[in-house]
Design a protein around this motif. Structure first.
Motif, PDB file in Angstrom:
ATOM      1  N   PRO A   1      59.991 -15.881   5.597  1.00 31.17           N
ATOM      2  CA  PRO A   1      59.336 -17.038   5.581  1.00 31.17           C
ATOM      3  C   PRO A   1      58.230 -16.981   6.898  1.00 31.17           C
ATOM      4  O   PRO A   1      57.368 -17.933   6.741  1.00 31.17           O
ATOM      5  CB  PRO A   1      60.196 -18.156   5.815  1.00 31.17           C
ATOM      6  CG  PRO A   1      61.522 -17.491   6.239  1.00 31.17           C
ATOM      7  CD  PRO A   1      61.687 -15.976   5.619  1.00 31.17           C
ATOM      8  N   ASP A   2      58.593 -16.042   7.768  1.00 29.63           N
ATOM      9  CA  ASP A   2      57.916 -15.779   9.089  1.00 29.63           C
ATOM     10  C   ASP A   2      56.691 -14.981   9.014  1.00 29.63           C
ATOM     11  O   ASP A   2      55.978 -14.651  10.011  1.00 29.63           O
ATOM     12  CB  ASP A   2      58.635 -15.748  10.183  1.00 29.63           C
ATOM     13  CG  ASP A   2      59.333 -14.463  10.105  1.00 29.63           C
ATOM     14  OD1 ASP A   2      59.545 -13.832   9.010  1.00 29.63           O
ATOM     15  OD2 ASP A   2      59.974 -13.824  10.941  1.00 29.63           O
ATOM     16  N   VAL A   3      56.534 -14.462   7.851  1.00 33.76           N
ATOM     17  CA  VAL A   3      55.230 -13.474   7.677  1.00 33.76           C
ATOM     18  C   VAL A   3      53.850 -14.069   8.147  1.00 33.76           C
ATOM     19  O   VAL A   3      53.561 -15.242   7.946  1.00 33.76           O
ATOM     20  CB  VAL A   3      55.071 -13.115   6.150  1.00 33.76           C
ATOM     21  CG1 VAL A   3      54.900 -14.155   5.217  1.00 33.76           C
ATOM     22  CG2 VAL A   3      54.348 -11.790   6.089  1.00 33.76           C
ATOM     23  N   ASN A   4      53.217 -13.255   8.791  1.00 37.02           N
ATOM     24  CA  ASN A   4      51.766 -13.799   9.369  1.00 37.02           C
ATOM     25  C   ASN A   4      50.780 -13.232   8.334  1.00 37.02           C
ATOM     26  O   ASN A   4      49.767 -13.900   8.245  1.00 37.02           O
ATOM     27  CB  ASN A   4      51.549 -13.103  10.817  1.00 37.02           C
ATOM     28  CG  ASN A   4      52.658 -13.631  11.590  1.00 37.02           C
ATOM     29  OD1 ASN A   4      53.354 -12.575  12.185  1.00 37.02           O
ATOM     30  ND2 ASN A   4      52.737 -14.896  12.003  1.00 37.02           N
ATOM     31  N   VAL A   5      50.681 -11.850   7.835  1.00 34.59           N
ATOM     32  CA  VAL A   5      49.583 -11.688   7.123  1.00 34.59           C
ATOM     33  C   VAL A   5      50.256 -10.778   6.034  1.00 34.59           C
ATOM     34  O   VAL A   5      51.134 -10.190   5.833  1.00 34.59           O
ATOM     35  CB  VAL A   5      48.741 -10.541   7.945  1.00 34.59           C
ATOM     36  CG1 VAL A   5      47.697  -9.835   7.036  1.00 34.59           C
ATOM     37  CG2 VAL A   5      48.088 -11.126   9.367  1.00 34.59           C
ATOM     38  N   VAL A   6      49.333 -11.075   4.685  1.00 34.04           N
ATOM     39  CA  VAL A   6      49.850 -10.255   3.526  1.00 34.04           C
ATOM     40  C   VAL A   6      48.572  -9.613   2.853  1.00 34.04           C
ATOM     41  O   VAL A   6      47.496 -10.130   2.740  1.00 34.04           O
ATOM     42  CB  VAL A   6      50.020 -11.595   2.295  1.00 34.04           C
ATOM     43  CG1 VAL A   6      50.573 -10.718   1.136  1.00 34.04           C
ATOM     44  CG2 VAL A   6      51.396 -12.254   2.886  1.00 34.04           C
TER      45      VAL A   6
ATOM     46  N   LYS B   1      51.053 -23.051   5.155  1.00 34.74           N
ATOM     47  CA  LYS B   1      51.366 -22.103   6.102  1.00 34.74           C
ATOM     48  C   LYS B   1      50.192 -21.294   6.589  1.00 34.74           C
ATOM     49  O   LYS B   1      49.142 -21.433   5.953  1.00 34.74           O
ATOM     50  CB  LYS B   1      52.213 -20.985   5.300  1.00 34.74           C
ATOM     51  CG  LYS B   1      53.521 -21.579   4.893  1.00 34.74           C
ATOM     52  CD  LYS B   1      54.219 -20.248   4.123  1.00 34.74           C
ATOM     53  CE  LYS B   1      55.800 -20.906   3.821  1.00 34.74           C
ATOM     54  NZ  LYS B   1      56.575 -21.032   4.827  1.00 34.74           N
ATOM     55  N   LYS B   2      50.191 -20.793   8.068  1.00 38.50           N
ATOM     56  CA  LYS B   2      49.119 -20.073   8.601  1.00 38.50           C
ATOM     57  C   LYS B   2      49.547 -18.484   8.204  1.00 38.50           C
ATOM     58  O   LYS B   2      50.004 -17.816   8.892  1.00 38.50           O
ATOM     59  CB  LYS B   2      49.145 -20.312   9.835  1.00 38.50           C
ATOM     60  CG  LYS B   2      47.789 -20.043  10.599  1.00 38.50           C
ATOM     61  CD  LYS B   2      47.788 -20.127  12.153  1.00 38.50           C
ATOM     62  CE  LYS B   2      46.714 -19.725  12.784  1.00 38.50           C
ATOM     63  NZ  LYS B   2      46.589 -20.396  14.098  1.00 38.50           N
ATOM     64  N   ILE B   3      48.802 -18.278   7.078  1.00 38.09           N
ATOM     65  CA  ILE B   3      48.867 -16.782   6.584  1.00 38.09           C
ATOM     66  C   ILE B   3      47.605 -16.255   6.416  1.00 38.09           C
ATOM     67  O   ILE B   3      46.653 -16.628   5.819  1.00 38.09           O
ATOM     68  CB  ILE B   3      49.862 -16.619   5.444  1.00 38.09           C
ATOM     69  CG1 ILE B   3      51.143 -17.119   5.541  1.00 38.09           C
ATOM     70  CG2 ILE B   3      49.737 -15.134   4.689  1.00 38.09           C
ATOM     71  CD1 ILE B   3      52.263 -17.067   4.384  1.00 38.09           C
ATOM     72  N   GLY B   4      47.305 -15.117   6.959  1.00 34.80           N
ATOM     73  CA  GLY B   4      46.172 -14.264   6.676  1.00 34.80           C
ATOM     74  C   GLY B   4      46.223 -13.202   5.673  1.00 34.80           C
ATOM     75  O   GLY B   4      47.325 -12.695   5.338  1.00 34.80           O
TER      76      GLY B   4
END
Length: 339
Positions: free
Chosen positions: A236-241, A258-261
């Protein structure tokens, strides 16, 4: 993707910038082999052995092939293997036996399996253009691996390293410290995808990211959505996909709040839209229609007795930004295809 499916083979461990420089130099040699000479005014026939008719990436290349053929005294036919390697091998062998094409343009589903039928085509005097994916056992080069072929290639290693570069840039926009990047593979155990994945993962790690790469995102929104669900449960703590643009179209809605790039592989109309509105950081954008046009141009030129380059690296020749599409570099550009 094969953009779609650029379509998508490789492993690199060298530093990020050096990897791009080493793999991206276009060759200057001339394509070997001498096809059967033809009269200048004879209408030529092109066989386009694309990944699949249902694939939007292959359709983009096909549009380029068709358009160039129509304007240059040639006809073109799409032979649909529907992503099946053995089917594509049989289709090319049948074409060699029947001698129905003067030029064949090949998007190889299995670059190793296609070596022998391509050798047979060249021996029969047919001009062969290898487009987008390498034919042979090496996935880090655009150099011909079958003598006599014309190659206009996006080496999977270069693709993977480029995706990693965009991913590391995205990290700076969404993570204040350590960055966790998830790389969604295309097809599991598919040589091209394995090579591209290895290149991307190694480059991401070299850039200091923590990498999760055991999820298969595939090349559809449905498979991307399923992968994203599993990813968010485990990390759940992933930053970039990073993944195929089609997969990310399904994954993106699950990141709401969520703040995901996101970094997509394939510059479809939809992908351009996500980048331009800030939902995604970037896309690896191969101008596939232009690549199809170039493949037809080179193939017909050689069939008519002209010297042409043996190899061309698509991203260094057909773009000014090495396929690294961001909001800034894509400004004013239009996508070649839609998913």
């Amino acid at each position: 993707m094969i953009r779609a499916a650029r379509l998508a083979a490789v492993g690199v461990t060298v530093a990020l910038a050096m990897s791009i420089a080493a793999c991206s130099k276009p060759a200057t040699s001339t394509a070997g082999g001498t096809p059967t000479s033809v009269a200048a005014d004879k209408q030529l026939k092109i066989g386009f052995f694309g990944f699949a008719k249902a694939n939007s990436f292959a359709q983009a290349a096909w549009a380029g092939v068709q358009s160039y053929a129509e304007k240059n005294n040639a006809t073109a036919t799409f032979l649909d293997s529907n992503f099946d390697g053995p089917t594509q091998v049989n289709q090319l062998q049948d074409a060699v036996t029947s001698k129905r094409y003067d030029v064949v343009i090949v998007q190889a589903n299995d670059g190793v399996a296609m070596v022998n039928p391509i050798k047979q085509a060249i021996a029969a005097g047919i001009v062969v253009v290898v487009e987008f994916t390498p034919v042979g056992g090496k996935f880090d080069t655009a150099e011909p691996q079958v003598p006599g072929t014309i190659n206009i290639i996006d080496p999977p290693t270069v693709n993977g390293v480029g995706l990693a570069k965009l991913g590391l840039e995205a990290c700076k926009t969404v993570a204040s410290g350590a960055c966790k990047v998830a790389y969604l593979q295309g097809f599991a155990n598919y040589p091209l995808d394995t090579a591209r994945t290895d290149a991307a993962v190694n480059a991401l790690k070299s850039g200091g990211a923590t990498v999760v790469s055991n999820f298969v995102g595939g090349y559809t929104p449905d498979t991307g959505r399923a992968a994203m669900q599993n990813l968010l449960q485990s990390h759940p703590d992933v930053n970039v996909v990073i993944g195929s643009s089609q997969a990310l179209e399904g994954a993106t809605p699950l990141a709401k709040g969520k703040k995901i790039g996101f970094v997509g592989n394939g510059g479809s109309t939809q992908a351009f839209g996500f980048v331009n509105d800030g939902t995604w950081y970037g896309v690896y954008d191969v101008p596939e229609k232009s690549e199809g046009t170039k493949a037809a141009e080179l193939g017909l030129a050689k069939a008519r007795g002209k010297d042409v380059p043996a190899s061309t690296v698509a991203c260094t020749t057909l773009t000014t930004f090495e396929c690294l599409g961001t909001k800034e570099t894509l400004k004013g550009l239009t996508a070649d295809y839609s998913d």
